[in-house]
Write an enzyme that holds these catalytic residues in place. Structure first.
Site, PDB file in Angstrom:
ATOM      1  N   HIS A 302     -22.798  37.792 -72.323  1.00  0.00           N
ATOM      2  CA  HIS A 302     -23.397  38.527 -73.442  1.00  0.00           C
ATOM      3  C   HIS A 302     -24.734  39.153 -73.037  1.00  0.00           C
ATOM      4  CE1 HIS A 302     -20.365  36.345 -75.691  1.00  0.00           C
ATOM      5  NE2 HIS A 302     -20.666  37.024 -76.786  1.00  0.00           N
ATOM      6  N   HIS A 345     -25.842  28.860 -74.441  1.00  0.00           N
ATOM      7  CA  HIS A 345     -26.113  28.940 -73.008  1.00  0.00           C
ATOM      8  C   HIS A 345     -27.423  28.237 -72.696  1.00  0.00           C
ATOM      9  CE1 HIS A 345     -23.101  31.619 -71.157  1.00  0.00           C
ATOM     10  NE2 HIS A 345     -23.037  32.218 -72.341  1.00  0.00           N
ATOM     11  N   ASP A 349     -29.124  30.396 -67.647  1.00  0.00           N
ATOM     12  CA  ASP A 349     -27.997  31.332 -67.713  1.00  0.00           C
ATOM     13  C   ASP A 349     -28.471  32.708 -68.182  1.00  0.00           C
ATOM     14  OD1 ASP A 349     -26.654  29.008 -67.191  1.00  0.00           O
ATOM     15  OD2 ASP A 349     -25.875  28.776 -69.225  1.00  0.00           O
TER      16      ASP A 349
END
Length: 416
Positions: A302, A345, A349
């Site tokens: 994302h 996350h 990340d």
């Protein structure tokens, strides 16, 4: 020697953008018109001074060997005429490109900032580069516009398409390798340990991503060089996600939050993983599509989407629309915050995804805008960056931000 004012009216090449391509005969004619008769043989016959050399002359060159002019008045008059001659040449010290009958030349830095400088119509415009040795290098522009090269666009799309399928399959694999949360609790995380969980944050991140993608599609739709931009989007998206496949496989991190709901692990054949990969790919990996996989943490997909969308928007829109750039950056940063606030996350990340996406974008465009494939040592670039070398082999200037309706491009292509 009498000299009233420098003459430019009857020069053989009346388009002064072509002065750099004057021959020694053209230089001799210019000197004749400006009453420098006694120096014509010295300049053009003995020393072979053509247009390029003429524009590089300095007062020291005139005074010192091998020219060694001795008449001070002639030196000063010649410098005045050279200065006036140079003023007719509107060629700036950066790579530039003029497309067809456009009225402006685009100048840009590494990332998205462009300025326009008006010049007269000139279908034989030339691109110019000044190197660190202060020597002028000119390369004649062989086309009046940047070629769309549909075969490269198709290849870049196929490349990204294959990588996305591979990414979905890798996500299906690492989902089954996710460490048991009973044995492996969430790792300590500086941000997640101090940031309260916001249940609606992850869908909000996907909304921000959708808005950024929508803006980018409008920009690409209206951009004159839309096919080059699409090619770069596909190439960079595919490369970043290919790297993500590797990092996900190397190390499996534990689930970052105990509240996360993961789909059951697939136990059995290879085809069960293929079926899950197909579901992940068709749902674009979005939670709003019902995709709830775990294990695909390093690094955040994302974050890649919102970051690359933001960078492409700000690169290929004029900086005289600052509100658009501000909105793009706000959506990018809020997207990162929502990912962390959802605890989907780890912080590492998100950080690694933002760093890799932004660096690859900047490295790619820095190489393209500085014309490294036209440098003497370009062989090393072709070895280390084969895809870049293939996609950018015919782009010999910075892509200017020019806009048109798509039907204009189709008509222009048909009329060629």
């Amino acid at each position: 020697m009498s000299l009233n004012s420098c003459s430019f009216n009857e020069v053989k090449m009346q388009d002064y953008k072509k002065i750099y391509f004057w021959t020694t005969s053209d230089v001799a004619e210019w000197m004749e018109q400006n009453n420098f008769h006694s120096y014509i043989k010295l300049f053009t016959v003995e020393h072979g001074i053509d247009g390029k050399a003429l524009m590089m002359l300095t007062e020291d060159d005139l005074r010192n060997p091998p020219l060694s002019l001795r008449v001070l008045g002639d030196i000063k008059h010649l410098m005045i005429c050279l200065k006036e001659l140079k003023s007719y040449v509107n060629t700036p010290p950066m790579s530039c490109h003029l497309n067809g009958p456009a009225k402006a030349v685009q100048f840009r830095t590494i990332h998205g900032n462009s300025d326009e400088f008006p010049i007269h119509d000139n279908p034989d415009h030339h691109s110019l580069t000044i190197q660190s040795t202060d020597e002028w290098h000119y390369e004649r522009q062989t086309a009046k516009y940047l070629k769309p090269e549909f075969h490269k666009l198709l290849f870049s799309y196929i490349y990204m398409f294959i990588v996305f399928i591979l990414n979905a399959f890798v996500v299906a694999i690492v989902h089954d390798r996710t460490p048991d949360r009973e044995k492996y609790p969430p790792l300590p995380d500086l941000f997640l340990d101090n940031l309260p969980l916001i249940p609606w944050a992850f869908p909000a991140c996907e909304v921000a991503a959708f808005i950024l993608i929508s803006i980018l599609l409008v920009v690409v739709f209206l951009h004159k060089h839309r096919f080059i931009i699409l090619r770069r989007i596909f190439a960079l998206m595919g490369t970043v996600y290919l790297l993500r496949c590797v990092t996900m496989l190397i190390t499996s991190l534990s689930v970052p939050e105990v509240h996360l709901k993961c789909e059951p692990k697939t136990v059995g054949s290879f085809w069960s993983k293929v079926h899950r990969a197909q579901a992940i790919w068709s749902g674009f990996g979005l939670s709003v599509q019902g995709i709830r996989t775990c294990g695909d943490y390093m690094f955040s997909g994302h974050t890649v989407i919102v970051t690359l969308s933001n960078f492409f928007i700000t690169e290929y829109t004029p900086r005289k629309i600052p509100l658009l750039h501000v909105i793009s950056w706000v959506l990018n940063l809020f997207g990162l915050f929502f990912i962390l606030a959802s605890h989907e996350h780890y912080s590492i990340d998100v950080f690694v995804a933002f760093y890799i996406s932004s660096r690859l974008f900047l490295y790619y465009h820095s190489l393209a805008n500085n014309r490294v494939l036209r440098q003497p040592d370009c062989k090393r670039t072709r070895i280390w960056f084969p895809l870049f070398s293939y996609f950018e082999s015919s782009v010999n200037c910075i892509v200017p931000n020019e806009y048109e309706w798509p039907h204009s491009a189709i008509l222009r292509y048909i009329q060629r």
